[in-house]
Design a protein around this motif. Structure first.
Motif, PDB file in Angstrom:
ATOM      1  N   SER A 111       0.854  -1.192   0.000  1.00  0.00           N
ATOM      2  CA  SER A 111       0.000   0.000   0.000  1.00  0.00           C
ATOM      3  C   SER A 111       0.886   1.236   0.000  1.00  0.00           C
ATOM      4  O   SER A 111       2.032   1.209   0.443  1.00  0.00           O
ATOM      5  CB  SER A 111      -0.907   0.025   1.234  1.00  0.00           C
ATOM      6  N   SER A 112       0.327   2.344  -0.490  1.00  0.00           N
ATOM      7  CA  SER A 112       1.081   3.592  -0.487  1.00  0.00           C
ATOM      8  C   SER A 112       0.740   4.402   0.755  1.00  0.00           C
ATOM      9  O   SER A 112      -0.231   4.118   1.471  1.00  0.00           O
ATOM     10  CB  SER A 112       0.776   4.412  -1.749  1.00  0.00           C
ATOM     11  N   VAL A 113       1.531   5.414   1.000  1.00  0.00           N
ATOM     12  CA  VAL A 113       1.376   6.257   2.189  1.00  0.00           C
ATOM     13  C   VAL A 113       0.274   7.275   1.953  1.00  0.00           C
ATOM     14  O   VAL A 113       0.255   7.965   0.927  1.00  0.00           O
ATOM     15  CB  VAL A 113       2.702   6.960   2.514  1.00  0.00           C
ATOM     16  N   SER A 114      -0.629   7.395   2.909  1.00  0.00           N
ATOM     17  CA  SER A 114      -1.721   8.355   2.833  1.00  0.00           C
ATOM     18  C   SER A 114      -1.267   9.716   3.360  1.00  0.00           C
ATOM     19  O   SER A 114      -0.743   9.799   4.478  1.00  0.00           O
ATOM     20  CB  SER A 114      -2.914   7.859   3.655  1.00  0.00           C
ATOM     21  N   PRO A 115      -1.453  10.794   2.591  1.00  0.00           N
ATOM     22  CA  PRO A 115      -1.115  12.125   3.103  1.00  0.00           C
ATOM     23  C   PRO A 115      -1.825  12.442   4.411  1.00  0.00           C
ATOM     24  O   PRO A 115      -1.239  13.070   5.305  1.00  0.00           O
ATOM     25  CB  PRO A 115      -1.576  13.056   1.980  1.00  0.00           C
ATOM     26  N   GLU A 116      -3.069  11.997   4.542  1.00  0.00           N
ATOM     27  CA  GLU A 116      -3.841  12.275   5.759  1.00  0.00           C
ATOM     28  C   GLU A 116      -3.218  11.575   6.967  1.00  0.00           C
ATOM     29  O   GLU A 116      -3.190  12.141   8.078  1.00  0.00           O
ATOM     30  CB  GLU A 116      -5.290  11.826   5.573  1.00  0.00           C
ATOM     31  N   ARG A 117      -2.690  10.365   6.754  1.00  0.00           N
ATOM     32  CA  ARG A 117      -2.065   9.629   7.857  1.00  0.00           C
ATOM     33  C   ARG A 117      -0.837  10.375   8.381  1.00  0.00           C
ATOM     34  O   ARG A 117      -0.602  10.455   9.584  1.00  0.00           O
ATOM     35  CB  ARG A 117      -1.679   8.230   7.364  1.00  0.00           C
ATOM     36  N   VAL A 118      -0.054  10.910   7.463  1.00  0.00           N
ATOM     37  CA  VAL A 118       1.138  11.656   7.868  1.00  0.00           C
ATOM     38  C   VAL A 118       0.742  12.950   8.567  1.00  0.00           C
ATOM     39  O   VAL A 118       1.336  13.332   9.584  1.00  0.00           O
ATOM     40  CB  VAL A 118       2.036  11.941   6.654  1.00  0.00           C
ATOM     41  N   ARG A 119      -0.275  13.618   8.041  1.00  0.00           N
ATOM     42  CA  ARG A 119      -0.732  14.863   8.673  1.00  0.00           C
ATOM     43  C   ARG A 119      -1.189  14.607  10.114  1.00  0.00           C
ATOM     44  O   ARG A 119      -0.830  15.351  11.036  1.00  0.00           O
ATOM     45  CB  ARG A 119      -1.873  15.468   7.852  1.00  0.00           C
ATOM     46  N   GLU A 120      -1.970  13.541  10.302  1.00  0.00           N
ATOM     47  CA  GLU A 120      -2.455  13.217  11.651  1.00  0.00           C
ATOM     48  C   GLU A 120      -1.290  12.910  12.590  1.00  0.00           C
ATOM     49  O   GLU A 120      -1.290  13.331  13.754  1.00  0.00           O
ATOM     50  CB  GLU A 120      -3.405  12.020  11.573  1.00  0.00           C
ATOM     51  N   ALA A 121      -0.288  12.189  12.091  1.00  0.00           N
ATOM     52  CA  ALA A 121       0.858  11.857  12.935  1.00  0.00           C
ATOM     53  C   ALA A 121       1.628  13.109  13.339  1.00  0.00           C
ATOM     54  O   ALA A 121       2.083  13.236  14.487  1.00  0.00           O
ATOM     55  CB  ALA A 121       1.777  10.881  12.195  1.00  0.00           C
ATOM     56  N   LEU A 122       1.747  14.064  12.413  1.00  0.00           N
ATOM     57  CA  LEU A 122       2.457  15.300  12.739  1.00  0.00           C
ATOM     58  C   LEU A 122       1.646  16.182  13.682  1.00  0.00           C
ATOM     59  O   LEU A 122       2.215  16.915  14.501  1.00  0.00           O
ATOM     60  CB  LEU A 122       2.804  16.056  11.453  1.00  0.00           C
ATOM     61  N   GLN A 123       0.336  16.120  13.570  1.00  0.00           N
ATOM     62  CA  GLN A 123      -0.493  16.868  14.520  1.00  0.00           C
ATOM     63  C   GLN A 123      -0.340  16.307  15.926  1.00  0.00           C
ATOM     64  O   GLN A 123      -0.365  17.051  16.909  1.00  0.00           O
ATOM     65  CB  GLN A 123      -1.952  16.821  14.064  1.00  0.00           C
ATOM     66  N   GLU A 124      -0.151  14.997  16.020  1.00  0.00           N
ATOM     67  CA  GLU A 124       0.037  14.365  17.315  1.00  0.00           C
ATOM     68  C   GLU A 124       1.447  14.579  17.855  1.00  0.00           C
ATOM     69  O   GLU A 124       1.656  14.664  19.074  1.00  0.00           O
ATOM     70  CB  GLU A 124      -0.257  12.873  17.205  1.00  0.00           C
ATOM     71  N   HIS A 125       2.414  14.671  16.945  1.00  0.00           N
ATOM     72  CA  HIS A 125       3.819  14.813  17.337  1.00  0.00           C
ATOM     73  C   HIS A 125       4.362  16.111  16.731  1.00  0.00           C
ATOM     74  O   HIS A 125       5.232  16.089  15.840  1.00  0.00           O
ATOM     75  CB  HIS A 125       4.634  13.606  16.868  1.00  0.00           C
TER      76      HIS A 125
END
Length: 380
Positions: A111-125
């Motif tokens: 699977s490819s990386v979801s932009p939304e997944r990365v955004r959520e991770a950066l919002q958390e960290h």
């Protein structure tokens, strides 16, 4: 019987590249070497559509990643590592060994990386200082939408470092346009050169981080490499692989004369046509979404038969790669980085059909027809 090398590095090199590597050696301190380095800089900047220097380090893609991280990562720094395969994991491992406080974001292999997944991770960290991404995951044949991922990141965003080891030269890589801060690659895949040259490009933001980060390496001191490149007659700080620089110069000249956009379109056309033929044989592609399939390597999922199939293909004269990591027993990977066209598609598919039959499978017919239809499809 000749052998067809279909592994994702090293790859077959054009004849003029091999001939260039056989030229007599020169000193890396003479003016002619400075001219060669200057020409390489111009050709690499043209390929990458960048202005800054592209550092050339003796080594592999892993060396490029280590050099890039060594210049930007300080021990204790929080790093967001996004991985969808074996080489994303390796990028992460380098950061861990250098003392980074790594936060892992794992995506299922294939699977490819979801932009939304990365955004959520950066919002958390929000205190993450580096983000590690892979453009083309060699182990699975998936390509990630780097531009979309970067665009989705919250501001102010951390430094974004990208592994482009198996994408540069095969598909567009435009770090300045994407908004990334570091890109690492190497010679032995899309750049059609023998192994041994690692490449690193950094943005002004990343260079500022390099200036603020004490170098823990003499060999991979990025500031030293940049300083020597900026001399009136460009140089390397340490002895470089001169014959590989000859070869890389010839390969970059070939890509430039072919036309970068035209070359990328040809790689995309080959990958699409081959994938259609593989599916027509009844095989399963690991990457289901066509838009996320690599233009340089295609992964086939064949559980329980991959090792036999690889061995049988080798006996037929076709050398392919097995899977890696958790998919080691399930995949075979065909690379197609070189100046390949319809004859090679027919050869690959015919060899795969024969190998499947030899292994006791019952492949379907019509693969060449399906591949040829894709080859001639408008917009292919």
């Amino acid at each position: 019987m000749g052998k067809f090398l279909c592994t994702p590095g090293p790859v077959p090199v054009p004849d003029m590249v091999a001939a260039a590597a056989a030229r007599p050696l020169m000193s890396h301190r003479e003016p002619d070497f400075g001219s060669l380095l200057g020409r390489l800089q111009n050709r690499l900047r043209d390929l990458l559509c960048v202005d800054g220097p592209v550092l050339l380090l003796p080594g592999s893609g892993t060396g490029a990643l280590e050099g890039m991280l060594g210049g930007t990562l300080r021990p204790g720094m929080k790093v967001l590592s996004v991985s969808c395969g074996a080489f994303g994991d390796r990028f992460r491992d380098i950061a861990l060994r250098m003392g980074g406080e790594v936060v892992s974001v794992d995506v299922p292999w294939g699977s490819s990386v979801s932009p939304e997944r990365v955004r959520e991770a950066l919002q958390e960290h929000g205190d993450a200082r580096l983000v590690l991404l892979t453009h083309n995951e060699t182990s699975t044949g998936v390509t990630n939408p780097i531009w979309r991922i970067v665009r989705a990141m919250p501001e102010p965003r951390p430094l974004v470092l990208v592994d482009a080891v198996s994408s540069l030269g095969c598909m567009p890589c435009s770090p300045e346009t994407w908004g990334v801060d570091g890109l690492a690659s190497s010679s032995q895949k899309g750049l059609l050169t023998p192994p041994g040259v690692a490449l690193v490009w950094l943005s002004p933001r990343a260079w500022k981080a390099v200036e603020e980060t004490p170098s823990r390496s003499v060999f991979f001191d990025l500031r030293a490499h940049r300083t020597f490149l900026e001399k009136v007659e460009p140089q390397n700080p340490y002895t470089p692989p001169v014959t590989l620089f000859y070869a890389l110069d010839a390969a970059l000249a070939f890509l430039g004369e072919y036309g970068h956009a035209r070359w990328f379109a040809a790689r995309r056309r080959f990958a699409r046509s081959f994938a259609e033929g593989v599916c027509a044989l009844g095989c399963t592609l690991l990457v289901a979404e066509e838009a996320r399939r690599s233009w340089g390597v295609t992964a086939l999922r064949i559980p329980g038969m991959s090792k036999r199939l690889q061995k049988t293909l080798r006996e037929l004269g076709v050398e392919v790669a097995e899977g890696q990591g958790c998919l080691k027993e399930d995949l075979i990977r065909f690379a197609h980085y070189g100046d390949l066209g319809w004859p090679e598609i027919a050869l690959y598919l015919g060899s795969l059909y024969a190998a499947l039959r030899e292994c006791g499978a019952d492949p379907k017919t019509g693969a060449l027809e399906a591949a040829y239809a894709a080859w001639n499809r408008e917009g292919a």
